[in-house]
Scaffold this motif. Structure first.
Motif, PDB file in Angstrom:
ATOM      1  N   ASP A  83       0.845  -1.196   0.000  1.00  0.00           N
ATOM      2  CA  ASP A  83       0.000   0.000   0.000  1.00  0.00           C
ATOM      3  C   ASP A  83       0.884   1.251   0.000  1.00  0.00           C
ATOM      4  O   ASP A  83       2.124   1.140   0.027  1.00  0.00           O
ATOM      5  CB  ASP A  83      -0.949  -0.025   1.202  1.00  0.00           C
ATOM      6  N   PRO A  84       0.316   2.446  -0.019  1.00  0.00           N
ATOM      7  CA  PRO A  84       1.149   3.665  -0.088  1.00  0.00           C
ATOM      8  C   PRO A  84       2.137   3.806   1.056  1.00  0.00           C
ATOM      9  O   PRO A  84       3.158   4.489   0.916  1.00  0.00           O
ATOM     10  CB  PRO A  84       0.112   4.789  -0.080  1.00  0.00           C
ATOM     11  N   THR A 117      -2.563   4.611  -4.292  1.00  0.00           N
ATOM     12  CA  THR A 117      -1.695   3.962  -5.276  1.00  0.00           C
ATOM     13  C   THR A 117      -0.996   2.775  -4.622  1.00  0.00           C
ATOM     14  O   THR A 117      -0.379   2.917  -3.561  1.00  0.00           O
ATOM     15  CB  THR A 117      -0.650   4.959  -5.810  1.00  0.00           C
ATOM     16  N   TYR A 118      -1.081   1.622  -5.272  1.00  0.00           N
ATOM     17  CA  TYR A 118      -0.503   0.375  -4.764  1.00  0.00           C
ATOM     18  C   TYR A 118       0.630  -0.082  -5.692  1.00  0.00           C
ATOM     19  O   TYR A 118       0.560   0.110  -6.918  1.00  0.00           O
ATOM     20  CB  TYR A 118      -1.572  -0.715  -4.656  1.00  0.00           C
ATOM     21  N   PHE A 136       5.369  -2.478 -10.753  1.00  0.00           N
ATOM     22  CA  PHE A 136       4.502  -1.478 -11.380  1.00  0.00           C
ATOM     23  C   PHE A 136       3.473  -1.040 -10.347  1.00  0.00           C
ATOM     24  O   PHE A 136       3.365  -1.612  -9.250  1.00  0.00           O
ATOM     25  CB  PHE A 136       3.822  -2.034 -12.638  1.00  0.00           C
ATOM     26  N   THR A 137       2.720  -0.004 -10.685  1.00  0.00           N
ATOM     27  CA  THR A 137       1.718   0.541  -9.756  1.00  0.00           C
ATOM     28  C   THR A 137       0.347   0.553 -10.414  1.00  0.00           C
ATOM     29  O   THR A 137       0.220   0.590 -11.638  1.00  0.00           O
ATOM     30  CB  THR A 137       2.085   1.966  -9.324  1.00  0.00           C
ATOM     31  N   PHE A 138      -0.665   0.517  -9.589  1.00  0.00           N
ATOM     32  CA  PHE A 138      -2.039   0.783 -10.011  1.00  0.00           C
ATOM     33  C   PHE A 138      -2.716   1.548  -8.878  1.00  0.00           C
ATOM     34  O   PHE A 138      -2.208   1.577  -7.737  1.00  0.00           O
ATOM     35  CB  PHE A 138      -2.786  -0.509 -10.343  1.00  0.00           C
ATOM     36  N   SER A 139      -3.816   2.176  -9.169  1.00  0.00           N
ATOM     37  CA  SER A 139      -4.485   3.024  -8.173  1.00  0.00           C
ATOM     38  C   SER A 139      -5.935   2.612  -8.009  1.00  0.00           C
ATOM     39  O   SER A 139      -6.588   2.157  -8.956  1.00  0.00           O
ATOM     40  CB  SER A 139      -4.409   4.500  -8.576  1.00  0.00           C
ATOM     41  N   VAL A 140      -6.421   2.753  -6.807  1.00  0.00           N
ATOM     42  CA  VAL A 140      -7.832   2.529  -6.486  1.00  0.00           C
ATOM     43  C   VAL A 140      -8.460   3.889  -6.210  1.00  0.00           C
ATOM     44  O   VAL A 140      -7.975   4.649  -5.358  1.00  0.00           O
ATOM     45  CB  VAL A 140      -7.984   1.608  -5.259  1.00  0.00           C
ATOM     46  N   GLY A 141      -9.518   4.199  -6.943  1.00  0.00           N
ATOM     47  CA  GLY A 141     -10.184   5.487  -6.780  1.00  0.00           C
ATOM     48  C   GLY A 141      -9.453   6.597  -7.487  1.00  0.00           C
ATOM     49  O   GLY A 141      -9.920   7.142  -8.484  1.00  0.00           O
ATOM     50  N   VAL A 148       6.672   3.809  -0.974  1.00  0.00           N
ATOM     51  CA  VAL A 148       7.326   2.537  -1.277  1.00  0.00           C
ATOM     52  C   VAL A 148       8.620   2.807  -2.031  1.00  0.00           C
ATOM     53  O   VAL A 148       8.628   3.529  -3.032  1.00  0.00           O
ATOM     54  CB  VAL A 148       6.403   1.624  -2.106  1.00  0.00           C
ATOM     55  N   THR A 149       9.720   2.243  -1.540  1.00  0.00           N
ATOM     56  CA  THR A 149      11.021   2.342  -2.209  1.00  0.00           C
ATOM     57  C   THR A 149      11.461   0.940  -2.597  1.00  0.00           C
ATOM     58  O   THR A 149      11.653   0.079  -1.719  1.00  0.00           O
ATOM     59  CB  THR A 149      12.071   2.980  -1.290  1.00  0.00           C
ATOM     60  N   LEU A 150      11.622   0.706  -3.873  1.00  0.00           N
ATOM     61  CA  LEU A 150      12.030  -0.605  -4.359  1.00  0.00           C
ATOM     62  C   LEU A 150      13.542  -0.633  -4.557  1.00  0.00           C
ATOM     63  O   LEU A 150      14.158   0.389  -4.883  1.00  0.00           O
ATOM     64  CB  LEU A 150      11.340  -0.917  -5.690  1.00  0.00           C
ATOM     65  N   PRO A 151      14.174  -1.789  -4.351  1.00  0.00           N
ATOM     66  CA  PRO A 151      15.627  -1.879  -4.572  1.00  0.00           C
ATOM     67  C   PRO A 151      15.976  -1.628  -6.025  1.00  0.00           C
ATOM     68  O   PRO A 151      15.273  -2.069  -6.940  1.00  0.00           O
ATOM     69  CB  PRO A 151      15.958  -3.323  -4.159  1.00  0.00           C
ATOM     70  N   GLU A 152      17.064  -0.883  -6.227  1.00  0.00           N
ATOM     71  CA  GLU A 152      17.490  -0.583  -7.590  1.00  0.00           C
ATOM     72  C   GLU A 152      18.140  -1.780  -8.278  1.00  0.00           C
ATOM     73  O   GLU A 152      18.127  -1.886  -9.491  1.00  0.00           O
ATOM     74  CB  GLU A 152      18.481   0.589  -7.581  1.00  0.00           C
ATOM     75  N   ARG A 153      18.700  -2.690  -7.494  1.00  0.00           N
ATOM     76  CA  ARG A 153      19.406  -3.833  -8.068  1.00  0.00           C
ATOM     77  C   ARG A 153      18.420  -4.823  -8.656  1.00  0.00           C
ATOM     78  O   ARG A 153      17.452  -5.218  -8.017  1.00  0.00           O
ATOM     79  CB  ARG A 153      20.256  -4.526  -7.004  1.00  0.00           C
ATOM     80  N   GLN A 154      18.651  -5.232  -9.886  1.00  0.00           N
ATOM     81  CA  GLN A 154      17.804  -6.201 -10.545  1.00  0.00           C
ATOM     82  C   GLN A 154      18.143  -7.599 -10.070  1.00  0.00           C
ATOM     83  O   GLN A 154      19.210  -7.862  -9.515  1.00  0.00           O
ATOM     84  CB  GLN A 154      17.974  -6.111 -12.062  1.00  0.00           C
ATOM     85  N   ALA A 155      17.197  -8.519 -10.279  1.00  0.00           N
ATOM     86  CA  ALA A 155      17.455  -9.916  -9.958  1.00  0.00           C
ATOM     87  C   ALA A 155      18.626 -10.420 -10.803  1.00  0.00           C
ATOM     88  O   ALA A 155      18.699 -10.170 -12.003  1.00  0.00           O
ATOM     89  CB  ALA A 155      16.212 -10.762 -10.244  1.00  0.00           C
TER      90      ALA A 155
END
Length: 683
Positions: A83-84, A117-118, A136-141, A148-155
């Motif tokens: 969630d946000p 935004t989720y 990716f993100t999507f939003s409700v309403g 949310v901070t995602l790691p920059e390093r790729q798998a």
């Protein structure tokens, strides 16, 4: 007086002298390219999601689903929805929704999610063993801010990815030299089995391949997961790896390498001793050498022939099995026509190993073994020619299968690397042309030339097997005298050993001088060195290709991303639509503004103006939005009158990004109306 090779005089000689330097420069440039390369991209592609990336939905969905271009492996934590505030709102249970050719996984969401935004973060392992991830993100309403901070390093990236990638390169190199070196001994120069330089080359290749395979097996868990070296000691993770296709392939490779160790022991043990024995039997005999380079006695020794046949069959099976561990777990095992692609990939790997690995063995023989026969060089030339033919046919098929279109040849990283590989093969074949020329000159050289070179360097002329043709000094068969009986016998054993080492060093120096005095051999050695330099670069490009997303997968991923492209980011959409209803005061224009012109809630303004630019009041105006690519709409909208010639509407919801068609219906009287339209891109 020491004889020296004549200076290059012809254009071919001068070109051959420059080839090693050019090869080294090329290898250095490619090394720089690979060092700076980003982590390898994935091979499976996310083709769809529900909700889609950037979508704004009216109510919270019950689940999130992801669809992929090919089979992937996922666990319970592979899909996370945040969630946000960064709190997980999914149940943590993976749903397998695959059916037929459709590859789809999902996870359920908790009920009663508020607007906002989720973020969806996912990670998986593609069918060709490479880790993939994304978010990716999507939003409700309506969209909202998110923490949310995602790691920059790729798998598959980071230090673990670097070490794993080095191990992959080392594994390919070890396999190439191991198979090619053994093929060179058995198919081109059987006496080479008794030569220490070739034995060391093959043994080191076996050690390299074995060590690289062990490293890849141990690092598989952190490579596809957290990216932390500490997870390499996770026994649970190792058990999970062993249950995967890649883990089974790595274990199978280790077992086959055990069989390869037995093969090497027989080849350089029992078989090498028989070859050394046949060489001693043939000493001092002219013209007894067989066509296979083993000496005249080899043709009559049935036991040696049976051993040779067994080594050929056993070595071929083991080599094909090791090659299959790549074919069954990487590119060839996914996509279209896997039943054809996997055997073709095995042939491709074996042909590449026979050519490039045999080239490494030939280079070592030319530099370290003074007695290599010219027939052996000619036999390798024929072997390499056959391998190139197999590579051309199998490579063409693989290229078609992985690219899918001509545009992918220049429009994708995979296609550009493939063009580079083809160019390196062309360069390698061109250098091989010079090598064949030097080989022919060696074969046509008069028999007196080696004798002249040897005489000039003070070294006895060698027989075809590298054996001196001078009569050895007679050796007394009497019992050696003790130091007390014979004062000439040295008492110091260390002195005896030192003298023996000095004699060996002098003999080696003389052999090297005699070898270097042959201009044809020196020219062949230079051209083979250049071939080896290009071969190293070619092997590196080939390994990089196996970790690069094929053109077909890129096309699918690009097609998905096209729908989510923001063509007009963070800027209101402004268009002007001329109209003519055909009646009185039926001409004018509509100025439309959609702010912010993005997915989600927007504010719409419409200004109707006469041809002279003044506000034009009309009885009615309506708007409809349609997204043809997704079969959405028309979504009707009746704006409210805000003033003279001005209408507006707030909260205009556009659920998806893409090319939206805006239809504006203008009515200027009870019977006169028209509809005008315009397509705009919504991000």
């Amino acid at each position: 007086m020491t004889a020296t090779a004549p200076a290059p005089s012809t254009a071919r000689d001068r070109a051959a002298a420059l080839l090693p330097r050019l090869a080294l420069v090329l290898a250095a440039l490619l090394a720089t390219l690979f060092t700076a390369a980003a982590p390898a991209t994935a091979h499976a592609a996310l083709t769809a999601s529900d909700p889609e990336e950037g979508a704004v939905v009216a109510t919270a969905p019950a689940q999130v689903t992801l669809s992929f271009s090919e089979q992937v492996a996922m666990g319970d934590d592979s899909i996370r929805v945040l969630d946000p505030q960064g709190k997980r709102v999914d149940t943590g249970e993976l749903r397998d929704m695959c059916s037929g050719s459709t590859v789809r996984y999902g996870t359920a969401l908790h009920s009663g999610l508020p607007d906002g935004t989720y973020t969806v973060a996912w990670q998986a392992v593609s069918a060709d063993s490479h880790p993939i991830s994304g978010a990716f993100t999507f939003s409700v309403g309506a969209p909202s801010a998110t923490n949310v901070t995602l790691p920059e390093r790729q798998a598959g990236g980071g230090p673990v990815g670097l070490v794993y990638g080095i191990a992959r390169y080392a594994a390919y190199a070890g396999f190439t030299v191991l198979v090619g070196g053994c093929a060179f001994v058995l198919a081109c120069w059987r006496r080479g089995a008794a030569q220490r330089p070739l034995q060391k080359l093959v043994l080191r290749a076996w050690v390299t391949l074995t060590a690289a395979t062990l490293v890849m097996l141990v690092l598989r868990t952190p490579y596809t997961g957290s990216g932390e070296f500490a997870d390499a000691f996770d026994l649970g993770g190792l058990k999970a790896v062993l249950e995967t296709k890649t883990g089974a392939a790595l274990v199978s490779r280790l077992l086959l390498l055990g069989a390869a160790a037995l093969f090497i022991a027989v080849l350089f043990g029992a078989y090498a001793r028989r070859q050394a024995g046949s060489k001693v039997d043939a000493e001092g005999t002219e013209g007894t050498e067989g066509a296979d380079g083993t000496g005249g006695a080899d043709g009559t020794d049935k036991d040696t022939a049976d051993l040779f046949f067994g080594l050929c069959i056993g070595g071929s099976v083991v080599a094909a099995g090791i090659a299959a561990t790549w074919a069954l777990s990487e590119h060839a095992s996914t996509g279209i026509q896997t039943g054809i692609a996997m055997p073709v990939d095995i042939l491709h790997l074996l042909a590449a190993a026979a050519w490039l690995g045999g080239l490494a063995a030939l280079l070592v023989a030319l530099h370290k073994v003074p007695g290599i026969e010219r027939d052996a060089v000619r036999r390798f030339s024929r072997l390499a020619f056959g391998a190139v033919l197999v590579l051309a046919v199998s490579g063409t098929y693989q290229s078609w299968r992985q690219l899918g279109s001509w545009s992918a040849l220049t429009g994708t990283e995979y296609g550009r690397l493939l063009l580079l590989k083809v160019g390196l093969v062309a360069v390698l074949i061109g250098i091989a042309y010079f090598s064949r020329g030097w080989t022919a000159r060696m074969a046509e050289a008069p028999a007196t030339e080696p004798a002249k070179a040897a005489a000039a360097s003070g070294v006895p002329r060698e027989a075809p097997g590298g054996v001196s043709r001078e009569t050895p000094e007679p050796v007394s068969r009497e019992t050696p005298a003790s130091p007390a009986e014979d004062p000439e016998v040295p008492e110091d054993r260390e002195r005896v050993a030192q003298l023996a080492r000095q004699r060996a060093a002098v003999q080696n120096a003389r052999e090297r001088q005699a070898r270097d005095a042959d201009p044809h051999r020196a020219g062949l050695r230079r051209s083979v060195l250049a071939e080896a330099g290009v071969a190293v670069a070619l092997l590196a490009v080939t390994t990089l290709l196996t970790s690069t997303e094929p053109g077909r997968a890129v096309a699918q991923e690009t097609g998905r991303a096209a729908g989510a492209t923001t063509a007009v980011p963070d800027r209101a959409v402004k268009i002007t639509l001329p109209f003519d209803t055909g009646g009185t005061k039926g001409k004018g224009s509509v100025r439309l503004q959609l702010d912010p012109g993005r997915v989600g809630a927007n504010t719409l303004h419409l200004w109707v103006e006469s041809p002279d630019g003044n506000p034009l009041d009309i009885p009615e105006i309506k708007v409809a939005f349609t997204l043809p690519a997704k079969d959405i709409g028309p979504l009707p909208l009746v704006p409210e009158r805000a003033g003279a010639g001005h209408w507006s509407a707030s909260g205009v919801q556009l659920p998806l990004a893409g090319e939206w068609r805006i239809d504006v219906t203008v009515r200027t009287s009870e019977i006169d109306q028209t509809t005008v339209q315009k397509t705009v891109k919504i991000g």
